[in-house]
Scaffold this active site. Structure first.
Site, PDB file in Angstrom:
ATOM      1  N   GLU A 116      44.965  56.182  90.747  1.00 24.17           N
ATOM      2  CA  GLU A 116      46.056  55.355  90.787  1.00 24.17           C
ATOM      3  C   GLU A 116      46.624  55.078  92.054  1.00 24.17           C
ATOM      4  OE1 GLU A 116      50.754  55.415  89.387  1.00 24.17           O
ATOM      5  OE2 GLU A 116      49.316  57.143  88.732  1.00 24.17           O
TER       6      GLU A 116
ATOM      7  N   ASP B 111      46.387  51.347  93.525  1.00 24.92           N
ATOM      8  CA  ASP B 111      47.646  50.512  93.788  1.00 24.92           C
ATOM      9  C   ASP B 111      47.499  49.874  95.413  1.00 24.92           C
ATOM     10  OD1 ASP B 111      50.631  49.616  93.487  1.00 24.92           O
ATOM     11  OD2 ASP B 111      50.739  50.895  95.401  1.00 24.92           O
TER      12      ASP B 111
ATOM     13  N   ASP C 205      49.121  52.093  85.034  1.00 22.06           N
ATOM     14  CA  ASP C 205      48.529  53.278  86.051  1.00 22.06           C
ATOM     15  C   ASP C 205      47.093  53.427  85.881  1.00 22.06           C
ATOM     16  OD1 ASP C 205      51.066  53.938  86.780  1.00 22.06           O
ATOM     17  OD2 ASP C 205      51.259  55.751  85.464  1.00 22.06           O
TER      18      ASP C 205
ATOM     19  N   GLU D  27      45.410  50.421  87.455  1.00 20.39           N
ATOM     20  CA  GLU D  27      45.323  50.691  88.880  1.00 20.39           C
ATOM     21  C   GLU D  27      44.109  51.746  89.285  1.00 20.39           C
ATOM     22  OE1 GLU D  27      49.829  49.674  90.385  1.00 20.39           O
ATOM     23  OE2 GLU D  27      49.023  51.772  89.823  1.00 20.39           O
TER      24      GLU D  27
END
EC number: 3.1.26.3
Length: 230
Positions: free
Chosen positions: A45, A49, A118, A121
């Site tokens: 995650e 991102d 989450d 990502e």
């Protein structure tokens, strides 16, 4: 080790076939079910991102070569925020393949915005590690494509717009107050009031405080536009 049928179907929905299937298994594994032999998706995650941010920054620069940083930033924020990631996750059925612990399952984890965002990502990071930046970029542009094309040129979140409205009139920033909370813990509904220093206010309800604050700010902006008071 080969992927299960549901993960194979998920590969088809996102348009990427993994050469390292363990990356996809990790990407859909929530911390509530992690074990010493099963790593959760938190590290992915974190990476995803950043990959998403880079892809979106490149896409926005290419889409509008004349845009200023001040114009690009709100568009960028609208495209990479957790709510948008969760929307994309719902569209590709990520919730159906998330590996969750019993407590998260009972509390509706497959529908939670934070878990879906989450997880999305983490999937981006898994594709990046599996096949490189070009594959991750293609994935993001494919899944976000329509959103990139329609993001408003002067897109700003409602709270920022309302604060700027107040500042332009030498008023303090708007205040936000929770006036009600209803529903069970796994599916709460918040009612938030946005209020200006001169007493003008509006309320809105949503499934999270953040969403309710944005909706209340948007409602108050709409009222200000209607009245056109200085």
């Amino acid at each position: 080790m080969t992927l299960s049928a549901d993960l194979r179907a998920f590969e088809g929905r996102i348009g990427h076939r993994f050469t390292r299937p363990e990356l996809l298994r990790q990407a859909v594994t929530h911390g509530s079910v992690a074990t010493p032999g099963r790593t959760d998706n938190q590290r992915l995650e974190f990476l995803g991102d950043r990959v998403l941010g880079l892809v979106m920054a490149e896409a926005l620069l290419a889409a509008d070569p004349e845009a200023t940083e001040g114009q690009l930033a709100p568009r960028f924020n609208a495209l990479v925020r957790k709510e948008t990631c969760a929307e994309v996750a719902r569209e590709v059925g990520l919730g159906d393949v998330l590996k969750l612990g019993r407590s998260e399952m009972i509390s509706g984890g497959r529908r939670k915005m934070a878990l879906l965002g989450d997880g999305m990502e983490a999937v981006i990071a898994a594709v990046y590690l599996d096949a490189g930046h070009a594959a991750a970029r293609d994935l993001v542009l494919r899944l976000w494509g329509a959103r990139i094309g329609r993001v408003e040129a002067d897109a700003r979140d409602a709270k920022t717009a309302l604060q700027e409205w107040a500042q332009a009139r030498r008023m303090p920033p708007p205040a936000y107050a929770e006036v009600a909370r209803e529903g069970p813990d796994h599916a709460p509904r918040f009612t938030i009031e946005a209020r200006l220093a001169d007493g003008r206010a509006a309320r809105a309800e949503a499934g999270s405080k953040r969403q309710a604050e944005q909706a209340a700010a948007q409602a108050l902006l709409a009222e200000l536009e209607e009245t056109r008071q200085p």
